[in-house]
Design an enzyme around this catalytic site. Sequence first.
Site, PDB file in Angstrom:
ATOM      1  N   CYS A  87      36.364  27.149  13.025  1.00  0.00           N
ATOM      2  CA  CYS A  87      34.942  27.290  12.715  1.00  0.00           C
ATOM      3  C   CYS A  87      34.320  25.995  12.205  1.00  0.00           C
ATOM      4  CB  CYS A  87      34.744  28.413  11.704  1.00  0.00           C
ATOM      5  SG  CYS A  87      35.870  28.361  10.295  1.00  0.00           S
ATOM      6  N   HIS A 119      29.277  28.324   6.499  1.00  0.00           N
ATOM      7  CA  HIS A 119      29.998  27.109   6.104  1.00  0.00           C
ATOM      8  C   HIS A 119      29.024  25.932   6.063  1.00  0.00           C
ATOM      9  CE1 HIS A 119      33.583  29.325   6.398  1.00  0.00           C
ATOM     10  NE2 HIS A 119      34.199  28.719   7.391  1.00  0.00           N
TER      11      HIS A 119
END
Length: 347
Positions: free
Chosen positions: A132, A245
């Site tokens: 990710c 994130h």
Amino acid sequence: MSRHLNVAIVGATGAVGETFLTVLEERNFPIKSLYPLASSRSVGKTVTFRDQELDVLDLAEFDFSKVDLALFSAGGAVSKEYAPKAVAAGCVVVDNTSCFRYEDDIPLVVPGSESSSNRDYTKRGIIANPNCSTIQMVVALKPIYDAVGISRINVATYQSVSGTGKKAISELVAQVGDLLNGRPANVQVYPQQIAFNALPHIDQFEDNGYTREEMKMVWETRKIMEDDSIMVNPTAVRVPVIYGHSEAVHLELKKPLTADDARALLAKAPGVTVVDNLSKASYPTAIKNAVGHDDVFVGRIRQDISHPCGLNLWIVADNIRKGAATNAVQIAEILQREFLLKLSLPQ
């Protein structure tokens, strides 16, 4: 007319698996039949897809010859055991784990950011979805790389607990509740308390002092870009955020690039949204911009005052969507549109 595919979701009851279903529905992916798969513990549960309740099936008993495409997100051990079986049955696999990412004959793909030679999806019938944190960074850096080249990447990540899974989300919520009520935090998922804390420790530590998560960013960035000369120096940090994130990225470029020119490049890049108006305190955050969206958001774009070819960026994305499910579905869309009809898989 596009061909409608039979699709299996492996790990359908997990955080990414559930988001697979959402993204497939949102993007109107052409599906004939969908099979949600999980371990025997989840048999009897149902998932919702296109207003229908679908029974979760036992992965161990499933016949992959029923499907054209399988999206895997149930952990590396599951992918290692079942992805080759799916391919042998004639199915194409998009794998969201790290199981196959570093094998030379398996493509590692961020649609729009990979080199042309990394788009040969037909070698083994398995396509790897990157980590990710790598995905969002590469999406933002590829336009800059193409324009002026990149010699070195220093990156510090601030990664949400959803990257670990549902148990980590529950632990963060429980710890916050306990601590606010004067009770000690119960620590199980992470090595230390995550609530009101920051842990510079994601995945196992390697012999060189970096974590496995940090080394993923090194290996994957080079493989996706097909440029082993890029030096990557990551520090990966888990923070008490549920979704999204964030990354502080510091680049050493091969040629100077002004902040304005970088903004212009990024503003034209597919899948990138620039949020960078300091006079209005406008910069991307996980909560305001990233969560629930598929773009990568970039702000705090500025020239590095310590290096003549330096450029600094702040990069934010939804780790469950673009960092996992959406990227995998975008790969599936390319397969469906361009390749799946002519795949010649190993027997």
